[in-house]
Design a protein around this motif. Structure first.
Motif, mmCIF file in Angstrom:
data_model
loop_
_atom_site.group_PDB
_atom_site.id
_atom_site.type_symbol
_atom_site.label_atom_id
_atom_site.label_comp_id
_atom_site.label_asym_id
_atom_site.label_seq_id
_atom_site.Cartn_x
_atom_site.Cartn_y
_atom_site.Cartn_z
ATOM 1 N N ASN A 78 0.812 -1.214 0.000
ATOM 2 C CA ASN A 78 0.000 0.000 0.000
ATOM 3 C C ASN A 78 0.848 1.268 0.000
ATOM 4 O OD1 ASN A 78 -2.546 1.232 -0.027
ATOM 5 N ND2 ASN A 78 -2.486 1.580 2.179
ATOM 6 N N SER A 79 2.124 1.130 -0.289
ATOM 7 C CA SER A 79 3.046 2.271 -0.238
ATOM 8 C C SER A 79 2.799 3.235 -1.390
ATOM 9 C CB SER A 79 4.494 1.771 -0.279
ATOM 10 O OG SER A 79 4.713 1.011 -1.464
ATOM 11 N N LEU A 80 3.449 4.411 -1.279
ATOM 12 C CA LEU A 80 3.302 5.444 -2.316
ATOM 13 C C LEU A 80 4.225 5.145 -3.493
ATOM 14 C CD1 LEU A 80 3.371 8.611 -0.016
ATOM 15 C CD2 LEU A 80 1.379 7.292 -0.744
ATOM 16 N N ILE A 81 3.894 5.700 -4.634
ATOM 17 C CA ILE A 81 4.739 5.588 -5.828
ATOM 18 C C ILE A 81 5.177 7.001 -6.197
ATOM 19 C CG2 ILE A 81 4.879 4.896 -8.230
ATOM 20 C CD1 ILE A 81 2.803 2.777 -7.696
ATOM 21 N N SER A 82 6.484 7.224 -6.176
ATOM 22 C CA SER A 82 7.030 8.564 -6.418
ATOM 23 C C SER A 82 7.079 8.862 -7.918
ATOM 24 C CB SER A 82 8.427 8.679 -5.803
ATOM 25 O OG SER A 82 9.295 7.730 -6.380
ATOM 26 N N LYS A 83 7.557 10.050 -8.218
ATOM 27 C CA LYS A 83 7.622 10.488 -9.611
ATOM 28 C C LYS A 83 8.560 9.621 -10.431
ATOM 29 C CE LYS A 83 8.512 14.636 -12.381
ATOM 30 N NZ LYS A 83 8.916 16.067 -12.335
ATOM 31 N N ASP A 84 9.650 9.142 -9.807
ATOM 32 C CA ASP A 84 10.597 8.275 -10.502
ATOM 33 C C ASP A 84 10.228 6.796 -10.385
ATOM 34 O OD1 ASP A 84 11.038 8.248 -7.829
ATOM 35 O OD2 ASP A 84 13.170 8.714 -7.917
ATOM 36 N N LEU A 85 8.944 6.517 -10.065
ATOM 37 C CA LEU A 85 8.354 5.168 -10.061
ATOM 38 C C LEU A 85 8.944 4.260 -8.990
ATOM 39 C CD1 LEU A 85 8.120 4.531 -13.915
ATOM 40 C CD2 LEU A 85 6.425 5.544 -12.394
ATOM 41 N N LEU A 86 9.467 4.834 -7.921
ATOM 42 C CA LEU A 86 9.956 4.062 -6.786
ATOM 43 C C LEU A 86 8.914 4.088 -5.675
ATOM 44 C CD1 LEU A 86 13.697 5.194 -6.611
ATOM 45 C CD2 LEU A 86 12.745 3.148 -7.695
ATOM 46 N N ARG A 87 8.790 2.968 -4.975
ATOM 47 C CA ARG A 87 7.834 2.886 -3.878
ATOM 48 C C ARG A 87 8.443 3.466 -2.603
ATOM 49 N NH1 ARG A 87 3.162 0.170 -3.929
ATOM 50 N NH2 ARG A 87 2.587 -0.928 -5.848
ATOM 51 N N VAL A 88 7.592 4.155 -1.825
ATOM 52 C CA VAL A 88 8.045 4.857 -0.628
ATOM 53 C C VAL A 88 7.120 4.485 0.530
ATOM 54 C CG1 VAL A 88 8.674 7.070 0.386
ATOM 55 C CG2 VAL A 88 8.772 6.763 -2.100
ATOM 56 N N ASP A 89 7.699 4.034 1.641
ATOM 57 C CA ASP A 89 6.944 3.805 2.875
ATOM 58 C C ASP A 89 6.939 5.085 3.703
ATOM 59 O OD1 ASP A 89 6.590 1.220 2.120
ATOM 60 O OD2 ASP A 89 8.135 0.382 3.417
#
Length: 307
Positions: A78-89
Motif C-alpha cells: 500500500n506504499s506510495l509511488i514517487s515520480k521516478d516510479l519508486l515505492r516509498v513507505d
C-alpha cells in the motif's frame, strides 16, 4: 389581607417557575464543544455562547471541537509511488479538529453525526482523503526529493489536505512526517507496468551504486598500495642516506685515525732524531772535554820542566 398574600404567593410561584424553565431550557456550551440546534426555526449553531432549546421543538447535535491525533501509515503493498516510479513507505501523524466556525460546525454536524462516532468518522475521512493527497503529492516528487525536502513535502500535504477536509468542516492543525523509507523489492509486482518500470530503475540504480562502491574500494586499495609503495621507497631512501652517512663517518674516522697515527709516527721520529742529536752532542762534548783534559795534562808537565 389573605388575597394579597395569595397574589404574592402566586407571583412568587410564577417567577420561580419561569426561572426554573429558563434554567432547564437554556443550554450552556462548553469551551471544547459546539451544538447545532435544528427543528423550530432556522438551524442555529451554538458556539461560544448558550441558547434556549425547547423539548419536542428543537434537536441538539453536539460537535466536539477537540483536536484528534491520527496516524496514517502507507507501506508495503500500500506504499506510495514517487515520480521516478519508486515505492516509498511513509508514516504521517495528523492533528485534526472541527474548525471553530459556524459553517464548519454545521457541516461537521451533518457529516460526522453523533459525538461518540466522530473520531471513527474523522479517521475514515482522513484515511481516504489523506491517502489520496499523499499519493497525488508523491507522484509529483522523486524519492530523493521526498527524503531530502521533507518540509516541502509535509507543507504540500498539509495545504492540499486542508482543502479537501474543509468541505467536511474539518481543519488540519499540524502534520508531521515521522518516517520515509524505501519499500523492499519484494513488494514490487512485476506484472504491473509501474512496478516493473520502478523495479528496473531500482535494480539499475542498485547496480550503479554497487559498481561505484566497487570502484571506490579499488581506488582505496590502489591508493593504499601506492601509499605503501611510496613509504617503502622513502624508507629505502632514508636507509640509503643513513648507510651513506655511516660510511662517510667511518671514512672520516679512518682518515682521522690514519692522520693521527701518521702524526704520532712523525712525532716519534722527531723525538728519536732529537734524542739522537742530543746523544751525539753529548758524545761530542765528552770527546771535546776529554781532549781538553788531555791537552791540559800535557801542558802542566811542560810548565814544571821549564821552571
Amino acid at each position: 389581607m389573605i388575597s394579597n398574600f395569595y397574589y404574592e404567593f402566586l407571583l412568587l410561584g410564577l417567577v420561580s417557575t419561569l426561572l426554573l424553565l429558563l434554567y432547564v431550557l437554556y443550554v450552556r456550551v462548553p469551551v471544547d464543544a459546539a451544538y447545532l440546534r435544528t427543528g423550530l426555526g432556522k438551524p442555529k449553531v451554538l458556539l461560544g455562547r448558550g441558547g434556549f432549546v425547547f423539548p419536542f421543538l428543537h434537536t441538539l447535535t453536539p460537535v466536539n471541537l477537540q483536536t484528534y491525533s491520527l496516524e496514517l501509515c502507507l507501506q508495503g503493498a500500500n506504499s506510495l509511488i514517487s515520480k521516478d516510479l519508486l515505492r516509498v513507505d511513509v508514516l504521517m501523524v495528523f492533528s485534526v479538529r472541527v474548525a471553530a466556525q459556524v459553517n464548519s460546525v454545521q457541516l461537521a454536524a451533518r457529516v460526522l453525526g453523533e459525538i461518540n462516532l466522530q473520531r471513527d468518522t474523522i479517521k475514515s475521512l482522513l484515511e481516504a482523503e489523506g491517502t489520496a493527497v499523499l499519493r497525488g503529492t508523491a507522484a509529483m516528487m522523486s524519492f530523493n526529493t521526498v527524503h531530502q525536502q521533507r518540509h516541502d513535502f509535509t507543507e504540500t500535504v498539509n495545504r492540499r489536505l486542508n482543502l479537501q477536509l474543509r468541505k467536511y468542516g474539518l481543519e488540519v492543525v499540524s502534520t508531521a512526517l515521522m518516517k520515509v523509507e524505501q519499500t523492499p523489492k519484494s513488494y514490487y509486482d512485476p506484472q504491473q507496468v509501474l512496478d516493473a518500470q520502478g523495479l528496473m530503475l531500482l535494480e539499475k540504480a542498485q547496480f550503479a551504486y554497487a559498481k561505484q562502491r566497487q570502484v571506490q574500494r579499488w581506488d582505496a586499495e590502489l591508493s593504499a598500495r601506492r601509499h605503501d609503495f611510496h613509504s617503502a621507497v622513502q624508507r629505502m631512501v632514508w636507509e640509503r642516506d643513513e648507510f651513506s652517512a655511516r660510511l662517510q663517518h667511518i671514512r672520516f674516522k679512518a682518515e682521522a685515525d690514519a692522520k693521527a697515527e701518521q702524526e704520532l709516527e712523525e712525532i716519534q721520529l722527531a723525538k728519536d732524531m732529537a734524542l739522537e742529536m742530543v746523544q751525539r752532542d753529548v758524545q761530542l762534548m765528552r770527546i771535546q772535554t776529554e781532549q781538553e783534559l788531555a791537552a791540559a795534562q800535557t801542558v802542566i808537565p811542560l810548565k814544571l820542566v821549564s821552571a
